[in-house]
Design a protein around this motif. Structure first.
Motif, mmCIF file in Angstrom:
data_model
loop_
_atom_site.group_PDB
_atom_site.id
_atom_site.type_symbol
_atom_site.label_atom_id
_atom_site.label_comp_id
_atom_site.label_asym_id
_atom_site.label_seq_id
_atom_site.Cartn_x
_atom_site.Cartn_y
_atom_site.Cartn_z
ATOM 1 N N ALA A 104 50.412 39.575 33.605
ATOM 2 C CA ALA A 104 50.121 40.556 34.345
ATOM 3 C C ALA A 104 50.567 41.796 33.818
ATOM 4 O O ALA A 104 49.996 42.827 33.578
ATOM 5 C CB ALA A 104 50.469 40.636 35.751
ATOM 6 N N LEU A 105 51.795 41.813 33.375
ATOM 7 C CA LEU A 105 52.490 42.848 32.663
ATOM 8 C C LEU A 105 51.797 43.197 31.380
ATOM 9 O O LEU A 105 51.477 44.338 30.858
ATOM 10 C CB LEU A 105 54.031 42.858 32.328
ATOM 11 N N ARG A 106 51.698 41.898 30.504
ATOM 12 C CA ARG A 106 50.780 42.313 29.367
ATOM 13 C C ARG A 106 49.201 42.803 29.493
ATOM 14 O O ARG A 106 49.149 43.764 28.746
ATOM 15 C CB ARG A 106 50.576 40.723 28.682
ATOM 16 N N ASP A 107 48.647 42.345 30.559
ATOM 17 C CA ASP A 107 47.431 43.154 30.851
ATOM 18 C C ASP A 107 47.603 44.457 31.157
ATOM 19 O O ASP A 107 46.762 45.126 30.656
ATOM 20 C CB ASP A 107 46.946 42.005 31.870
ATOM 21 N N TRP A 108 48.708 44.912 31.928
ATOM 22 C CA TRP A 108 48.796 46.215 32.050
ATOM 23 C C TRP A 108 49.098 46.967 30.925
ATOM 24 O O TRP A 108 48.527 48.293 30.911
ATOM 25 C CB TRP A 108 49.969 46.514 33.017
ATOM 26 N N LEU A 109 49.875 46.470 29.926
ATOM 27 C CA LEU A 109 50.297 47.253 28.792
ATOM 28 C C LEU A 109 49.079 47.548 28.110
ATOM 29 O O LEU A 109 48.953 48.533 27.365
ATOM 30 C CB LEU A 109 51.268 46.446 28.015
ATOM 31 N N ASP A 110 48.148 46.275 27.993
ATOM 32 C CA ASP A 110 46.917 46.506 27.070
ATOM 33 C C ASP A 110 45.955 47.709 27.723
ATOM 34 O O ASP A 110 45.565 48.441 27.210
ATOM 35 C CB ASP A 110 46.300 45.286 27.162
ATOM 36 N N VAL A 111 45.984 47.744 28.880
ATOM 37 C CA VAL A 111 45.332 48.802 29.635
ATOM 38 C C VAL A 111 45.838 50.240 29.379
ATOM 39 O O VAL A 111 44.955 51.333 29.069
ATOM 40 C CB VAL A 111 45.266 48.760 31.194
ATOM 41 N N MET A 112 47.091 50.383 29.435
ATOM 42 C CA MET A 112 48.003 51.544 28.928
ATOM 43 C C MET A 112 47.829 51.993 27.789
ATOM 44 O O MET A 112 48.240 52.979 27.528
ATOM 45 C CB MET A 112 49.132 51.635 29.938
ATOM 46 N N ALA A 185 42.803 57.972 42.652
ATOM 47 C CA ALA A 185 41.514 57.617 42.062
ATOM 48 C C ALA A 185 41.851 57.120 40.498
ATOM 49 O O ALA A 185 41.211 56.352 39.895
ATOM 50 C CB ALA A 185 40.627 58.924 42.117
ATOM 51 N N ALA A 186 42.785 58.013 40.065
ATOM 52 C CA ALA A 186 42.938 58.052 38.514
ATOM 53 C C ALA A 186 43.597 56.543 38.466
ATOM 54 O O ALA A 186 43.317 55.887 37.553
ATOM 55 C CB ALA A 186 43.905 59.029 38.014
ATOM 56 N N TRP A 187 44.300 56.083 39.087
ATOM 57 C CA TRP A 187 45.199 54.877 39.079
ATOM 58 C C TRP A 187 44.435 53.890 39.277
ATOM 59 O O TRP A 187 44.428 52.604 38.651
ATOM 60 C CB TRP A 187 46.382 54.722 39.776
ATOM 61 N N LYS A 188 43.539 53.974 40.412
ATOM 62 C CA LYS A 188 42.668 52.709 40.751
ATOM 63 C C LYS A 188 41.511 52.510 39.648
ATOM 64 O O LYS A 188 41.261 51.440 39.278
ATOM 65 C CB LYS A 188 41.694 53.244 42.015
ATOM 66 N N ALA A 189 41.261 53.601 38.925
ATOM 67 C CA ALA A 189 40.210 53.441 37.616
ATOM 68 C C ALA A 189 41.053 52.527 36.552
ATOM 69 O O ALA A 189 40.269 51.673 35.969
ATOM 70 C CB ALA A 189 40.050 54.896 37.153
ATOM 71 N N LEU A 190 42.334 52.857 36.360
ATOM 72 C CA LEU A 190 43.092 52.092 35.295
ATOM 73 C C LEU A 190 43.303 50.667 35.918
ATOM 74 O O LEU A 190 42.961 49.508 35.257
ATOM 75 C CB LEU A 190 44.316 52.786 35.047
ATOM 76 N N LEU A 191 43.695 50.375 37.258
ATOM 77 C CA LEU A 191 43.835 49.237 37.755
ATOM 78 C C LEU A 191 42.437 48.264 37.608
ATOM 79 O O LEU A 191 42.699 47.162 37.560
ATOM 80 C CB LEU A 191 44.239 49.425 39.176
ATOM 81 N N SER A 192 41.300 48.909 37.837
ATOM 82 C CA SER A 192 40.051 48.122 37.765
ATOM 83 C C SER A 192 39.844 47.581 36.612
ATOM 84 O O SER A 192 38.908 46.600 36.539
ATOM 85 C CB SER A 192 38.813 49.283 37.868
ATOM 86 N N GLN A 193 40.657 48.041 35.607
ATOM 87 C CA GLN A 193 40.555 47.472 34.076
ATOM 88 C C GLN A 193 41.269 46.177 34.021
ATOM 89 O O GLN A 193 40.815 45.207 32.975
ATOM 90 C CB GLN A 193 40.933 48.485 33.105
ATOM 91 N N LEU A 194 42.061 45.633 34.833
ATOM 92 C CA LEU A 194 43.021 44.533 34.674
ATOM 93 C C LEU A 194 42.004 43.345 35.169
ATOM 94 O O LEU A 194 41.002 43.223 35.731
ATOM 95 C CB LEU A 194 44.025 44.421 35.828
ATOM 96 N N ASN A 195 42.520 42.510 34.099
ATOM 97 C CA ASN A 195 41.687 40.908 34.224
ATOM 98 C C ASN A 195 40.215 40.961 33.702
ATOM 99 O O ASN A 195 39.351 40.344 33.734
ATOM 100 C CB ASN A 195 41.604 40.381 35.519
ATOM 101 N N LEU A 196 39.790 42.516 32.933
ATOM 102 C CA LEU A 196 38.634 42.390 32.245
ATOM 103 C C LEU A 196 38.486 42.373 30.892
ATOM 104 O O LEU A 196 37.689 42.302 30.119
ATOM 105 C CB LEU A 196 37.943 43.724 32.561
#
Length: 197
Positions: A104-112, A185-196
């Motif tokens: 999950a951390l790796r996925d988050w780092l990819d998103v960010m 809204a900004a953070w939800k948009a970033l969270l929505s990219q997780l697992n994609l």
């Protein structure tokens, strides 16, 4: 009744009305937040609440003491929804995803990766990460003096089921309640990219 009242009842096994009446008997409405949270923590320990009443898992009594104190403050007009004990506000959002804590951390780092601003406010430093046995953390400061923290924890799943993690963001030190919706809204948009990915 505050927003967290039902979860407080489920976790502690005590009705919210019972908590409220006890706190009022202790003069809680005249207390500063830190004193109120300490009072609640002492009460949790006096009652011998060591496990979550619903799940049976060990109770994080400090976290629940804060939650009870904050909900009481909301109910009694001592704090606006989203307002911290120092008078500033915070926006939060979360998402449950497939994977272990490290995945999950790796996925988050990819998103960010490559993200340089949140809701038009530039990041003022490189984000940092840290880890404990049960948590993974990501933190960053922004140019307007606000801070964001991502906490990643394991979600309980049935035995043999694939691992899941909860990724929770809190954007703190916001100046007003009006700042909460756009940040959320900004953070939800970033969270929505997780697992994609």
């Amino acid at each position: 009744m505050g927003r967290a009242a039902k979860s407080i009842e489920t976790a502690t096994g005590h009705p919210w009305l019972e908590w409220t009446e006890w706190l009022e008997g202790q003069g809680a409405s005249a207390l500063a937040h830190a004193e109120l949270a300490r009072l609640v923590l002492d009460r949790i320990r006096q009652l011998g609440i060591e496990r979550h009443a619903s799940t049976g898992e060990p109770l994080n009594d400090g976290w629940w003491a804060q939650t009870i104190a904050i909900d009481y403050e909301h109910d009694h007009g001592m704090r606006e929804v989203g307002q911290g004990h120092l008078g500033t506000f915070a926006a939060s959002a979360s998402k449950t995803i497939q994977g272990t804590l490290d995945e999950a951390l790796r996925d988050w780092l990819d998103v960010m990766a490559g993200v340089t601003e949140i809701d038009g406010v530039p990041l003022s430093e490189q984000p940092t990460t840290s880890a404990t046995e049960k948590w993974r953390y990501w933190r960053v400061s922004l140019a307007d003096g606000t801070r964001a923290q991502v906490d990643i924890s394991a979600k309980q799943v049935a035995e043999g089921a694939p691992a899941k993690a909860v990724v929770s963001v809190q954007h703190s030190k916001l100046e007003s309640a009006d700042d909460i919706p756009p940040k959320k809204a900004a953070w939800k948009a970033l969270l929505s990219q997780l697992n994609l990915r």
